[in-house]
Design a protein around this motif. Sequence first.
Motif, PDB file in Angstrom:
ATOM      1  N   ASP A 374       0.824  -1.200   0.000  1.00 58.15           N
ATOM      2  CA  ASP A 374       0.000   0.000   0.000  1.00 58.15           C
ATOM      3  C   ASP A 374       0.864   1.257   0.000  1.00 58.15           C
ATOM      4  OD1 ASP A 374       0.984  -0.189   2.542  1.00 58.15           O
ATOM      5  OD2 ASP A 374      -0.952  -0.573   3.482  1.00 58.15           O
ATOM      6  N   THR A 375       2.184   1.072  -0.160  1.00 56.12           N
ATOM      7  CA  THR A 375       3.099   2.200  -0.312  1.00 56.12           C
ATOM      8  C   THR A 375       3.176   2.578  -1.788  1.00 56.12           C
ATOM      9  OG1 THR A 375       4.835   0.518  -0.182  1.00 56.12           O
ATOM     10  CG2 THR A 375       4.484   1.888   1.753  1.00 56.12           C
ATOM     11  N   THR A 376       3.827   3.702  -2.102  1.00 54.56           N
ATOM     12  CA  THR A 376       3.753   4.233  -3.470  1.00 54.56           C
ATOM     13  C   THR A 376       5.113   4.513  -4.092  1.00 54.56           C
ATOM     14  OG1 THR A 376       3.592   6.504  -2.643  1.00 54.56           O
ATOM     15  CG2 THR A 376       1.525   5.302  -3.007  1.00 54.56           C
ATOM     16  N   ALA A 377       6.195   4.156  -3.396  1.00 54.06           N
ATOM     17  CA  ALA A 377       7.533   4.427  -3.926  1.00 54.06           C
ATOM     18  C   ALA A 377       8.449   3.240  -3.647  1.00 54.06           C
ATOM     19  CB  ALA A 377       8.106   5.701  -3.321  1.00 54.06           C
ATOM     20  N   ASP A 378       7.987   2.029  -4.012  1.00 56.01           N
ATOM     21  CA  ASP A 378       8.718   0.803  -3.710  1.00 56.01           C
ATOM     22  C   ASP A 378       9.872   0.602  -4.683  1.00 56.01           C
ATOM     23  OD1 ASP A 378       6.659   0.493  -1.905  1.00 56.01           O
ATOM     24  OD2 ASP A 378       5.588  -0.991  -3.117  1.00 56.01           O
ATOM     25  N   GLU A 379      10.925  -0.034  -4.181  1.00 57.60           N
ATOM     26  CA  GLU A 379      12.100  -0.330  -4.994  1.00 57.60           C
ATOM     27  C   GLU A 379      12.708  -1.673  -4.610  1.00 57.60           C
ATOM     28  OE1 GLU A 379      13.860   4.186  -5.733  1.00 57.60           O
ATOM     29  OE2 GLU A 379      15.011   2.725  -4.573  1.00 57.60           O
ATOM     30  N   ARG A 380      13.337  -2.304  -5.552  1.00 59.21           N
ATOM     31  CA  ARG A 380      14.218  -3.451  -5.423  1.00 59.21           C
ATOM     32  C   ARG A 380      13.738  -4.548  -4.464  1.00 59.21           C
ATOM     33  NH1 ARG A 380      20.721  -3.856  -5.776  1.00 59.21           N
ATOM     34  NH2 ARG A 380      20.836  -6.038  -5.267  1.00 59.21           N
ATOM     35  N   PRO A 381      12.698  -5.294  -4.814  1.00 60.17           N
ATOM     36  CA  PRO A 381      12.288  -6.418  -3.974  1.00 60.17           C
ATOM     37  C   PRO A 381      13.278  -7.578  -4.083  1.00 60.17           C
ATOM     38  CG  PRO A 381      10.980  -6.355  -5.972  1.00 60.17           C
ATOM     39  CD  PRO A 381      11.830  -5.114  -5.989  1.00 60.17           C
ATOM     40  N   SER A 382      13.412  -8.338  -2.992  1.00 58.09           N
ATOM     41  CA  SER A 382      14.345  -9.465  -2.947  1.00 58.09           C
ATOM     42  C   SER A 382      13.740 -10.559  -2.077  1.00 58.09           C
ATOM     43  CB  SER A 382      15.687  -8.995  -2.368  1.00 58.09           C
ATOM     44  OG  SER A 382      16.598 -10.074  -2.217  1.00 58.09           O
ATOM     45  N   PHE A 383      13.747 -11.800  -2.570  1.00 63.83           N
ATOM     46  CA  PHE A 383      13.126 -12.914  -1.856  1.00 63.83           C
ATOM     47  C   PHE A 383      14.019 -13.449  -0.740  1.00 63.83           C
ATOM     48  CE2 PHE A 383      10.206 -13.451  -5.452  1.00 63.83           C
ATOM     49  CZ  PHE A 383       9.047 -13.857  -4.797  1.00 63.83           C
ATOM     50  N   ALA A 384      13.375 -13.888   0.349  1.00 68.54           N
ATOM     51  CA  ALA A 384      14.054 -14.694   1.358  1.00 68.54           C
ATOM     52  C   ALA A 384      14.348 -16.066   0.761  1.00 68.54           C
ATOM     53  CB  ALA A 384      13.171 -14.836   2.604  1.00 68.54           C
ATOM     54  N   PRO A 385      15.355 -16.781   1.265  1.00 73.06           N
ATOM     55  CA  PRO A 385      15.722 -18.062   0.654  1.00 73.06           C
ATOM     56  C   PRO A 385      14.685 -19.165   0.788  1.00 73.06           C
ATOM     57  CG  PRO A 385      17.069 -17.603   2.597  1.00 73.06           C
ATOM     58  CD  PRO A 385      16.323 -16.345   2.285  1.00 73.06           C
TER      59      PRO A 385
END
Length: 431
Positions: A374-385
């Motif tokens: 619900d945020t509006t300035a998301d960047e660079r998602p990364s998965f947990a192992p």
Amino acid sequence: MNHSSNFLTTFNRLLGLLIAMCCLTPLFALAQFKVDVSGVGMTQVPITVATFKGEESAPQKTSAIVLADLERSGQFRSVLMSGLTMDELSRPDFQQFRQKSADALLTGSATRLADGRYEIRAKLWDVVAGQERGDYRETVAAADLRLSGHRLADWVYEKLTGDKGVFATRIAYITKTAGKYSLWIADSDGENAQSALTSSEPIISPAWSPKGNQLAYVSFESRKPVIYVHELATGKRRVMANFRGSNSAPAWAPDGRSLLATLSRDGGSQLYQIDVASGEAKRITQSPGIDTEPTYTPDGSAIYFVSDRGGSPQIYRTPAMGGPVERVTFGGSYNISPALSPDGRWLTYVSRVGGQFKVQVLNLSSGQANAITDTTADERPSFAPNSKLIVFATVLQGREALMTTTLDGKIKAKLSGQSGDIREPAWGPYR
């Protein structure tokens, strides 16, 4: 970061103008986080974690670490019992816990030994069945008590869910303060952060090696983007890509023998595979557009990447050695920063929707994509192992922060700086 600066950040990353991204917004060094968990999950295990006997005199409170880890996972709900202290030898009054609707109970102790180490013991109880689920025992140095707490939380998580926990893993992130850029390595909850590198020039795009003993990243210390590989145990590092033009967006192959990167050495910005031992680069993509932000599939057979070959940034897929290119994202006109789940089932990325940048999760089997923030300035998602959580950078109340989220977006944990901002998160593999 406002919407326009977020757009410039992501657009410049795509174009390989990485220096611009680092200079848009000031960052401040931060070694500690405060974790705030929010949201309601569909199915959560109600658990009581008793205060461990003897931990009041220990430098770390094991029960508090375990409880915070379990809550952040989204799989557990804390059932508090005020003033409850129980060791692993205590016999629970199961009816007491059933009345509080607890399904599980963790008890234990922290005992300081003559040599200064601590013995951690714990017992997990099935409250519903009224029986033991298992015993845990570990002896660690005082400096490793926090890591021990994470390992105990992993043990509880696996016992009760059947899935491997990720609490003893680490994250990497970047900060800037007073003109200095720092690369930090921290526990998965953000605590125990240690600086791996500090530079007066920008550092961006940290990427973990498959074994978790090395980080690749881009440094501008030569006044141009150059890819380095950094050994975490020794601090030794070496240049991996310093070809003519830009060298950016490193990503490790699953076997650790090569890196993907975006190079402009032959004109344009295209994907190359770089042999870690020899440093030789082989071109993977051929397009008139810009190809960047590559990532391997877990089995190493294919590559997902961002390209504007169709006129706007979208995510594509190609065989690892090059070949036919297939478009993957179709919703929206701006999709970047792909990351694949280690189990190969999910793709997360950032999509611009109505001028807002949101983390999306795409089910690769069904093709269904959903915005989970619900945020509006998301960047660079990364998965947990374990493929159950995602860490990403965003802006909350005008400040940059890291957050973790479950794949459905129902449980989020904010890892926010008390005196500054953080960027460029990357979740490391199992140790």
